[in-house]
Design a protein around this motif. Sequence first.
Motif, short mmCIF file in Angstrom:
data_model
loop_
_atom_site.label_atom_id
_atom_site.label_comp_id
_atom_site.label_asym_id
_atom_site.label_seq_id
_atom_site.Cartn_x
_atom_site.Cartn_y
_atom_site.Cartn_z
N ALA A 1 0.89 -1.17 0.00
CA ALA A 1 0.00 0.00 0.00
C ALA A 1 0.92 1.21 0.00
O ALA A 1 1.87 1.27 0.78
N MET A 2 0.66 2.15 -0.89
CA MET A 2 1.57 3.29 -1.00
C MET A 2 0.82 4.55 -1.40
O MET A 2 -0.28 4.49 -1.95
N TYR A 3 1.44 5.67 -1.07
CA TYR A 3 0.90 6.95 -1.50
C TYR A 3 1.24 7.16 -2.96
O TYR A 3 2.30 6.74 -3.43
N ASP B 1 2.41 0.32 3.96
CA ASP B 1 2.51 -1.00 4.58
C ASP B 1 2.81 -2.02 3.50
O ASP B 1 2.52 -1.81 2.31
N VAL B 2 3.39 -3.16 3.90
CA VAL B 2 3.77 -4.23 2.99
C VAL B 2 3.31 -5.56 3.58
O VAL B 2 3.41 -5.76 4.79
N ALA B 3 2.83 -6.45 2.73
CA ALA B 3 2.51 -7.82 3.14
C ALA B 3 3.27 -8.75 2.20
O ALA B 3 3.12 -8.66 0.98
N THR C 1 -4.91 -0.85 5.80
CA THR C 1 -4.38 0.47 5.44
C THR C 1 -5.45 1.55 5.58
O THR C 1 -5.19 2.64 6.12
N LEU C 2 -6.66 1.29 5.10
CA LEU C 2 -7.73 2.28 5.20
C LEU C 2 -8.06 2.60 6.66
O LEU C 2 -8.31 3.76 7.00
N SER C 3 -8.02 1.59 7.52
CA SER C 3 -8.24 1.83 8.95
C SER C 3 -7.15 2.73 9.51
O SER C 3 -7.43 3.65 10.28
N ASN C 4 -5.91 2.46 9.12
CA ASN C 4 -4.78 3.29 9.60
C ASN C 4 -4.87 4.72 9.07
O ASN C 4 -4.55 5.67 9.79
N VAL C 5 -5.28 4.88 7.81
CA VAL C 5 -5.44 6.22 7.23
C VAL C 5 -6.53 6.97 7.99
O VAL C 5 -6.37 8.14 8.37
N GLY D 1 -5.34 8.27 11.14
CA GLY D 1 -4.19 9.16 11.02
C GLY D 1 -2.88 8.48 11.36
O GLY D 1 -1.90 9.13 11.70
N GLU D 2 -2.84 7.16 11.24
CA GLU D 2 -1.64 6.39 11.60
C GLU D 2 -0.92 5.80 10.39
O GLU D 2 -0.10 4.90 10.54
N ALA D 3 -1.21 6.31 9.21
CA ALA D 3 -0.59 5.78 7.99
C ALA D 3 0.64 6.61 7.64
O ALA D 3 0.59 7.53 6.83
#
Length: 173
Positions: free
Chosen positions: A6-8, A20-22, A50-54, A57-59
């Motif tokens: 997952a990346m910006y 994040d990476v899996a 990732t969406l939960s972290n975004v 505000g933890e992404a």
Amino acid sequence: ETGVTAMYLCREMDAGDMIDVAKTPIGPDETAGQLLDRLAVLGADLLSKTLSNVERGEAKGIPQDSAKATYAPMLDKTMCAIDWTKTAQQIHNQVRGLHPWPVATAELAGTKFKIHATAIVDGKGEAGKILGLTKTGLQVACGEGAIEIRQLQAEGGKRMAAPDYFRGHPLED
């Protein structure tokens, strides 16, 4: 191993900060199609996380190291023909990597085939020489080692186990 990231987004292709990476191992006989199915599930799980972290505000973004970037060309039919002078491992990987599309190809006993599944076996001989037919497949010598073609498809025919095909189309001595 391989994985999903997952990346910006940024202007450059695949260059944004990683969120994040899996990772997942690649099975020794796993095809690209089988791996894609597993990566889809892994990617869906990573996206949810990732969406939960975004949202919380933890992404945090982790910059990528462009020195480690590699180019992966698009698959096309020019990659299909098997070069029997390559090692058994290289040919096995070619068959796995080109399945389900565009599929590795070879000419055997004067007939063109799509090669759907192989296994590395003991054997040696002149590259491309048919070593024999077993209960599980057709063994062919490679530049180093040998492979057994387990599933193939003659032009205009159906995909089938190699021993089944050659029962109806015996090899010439």
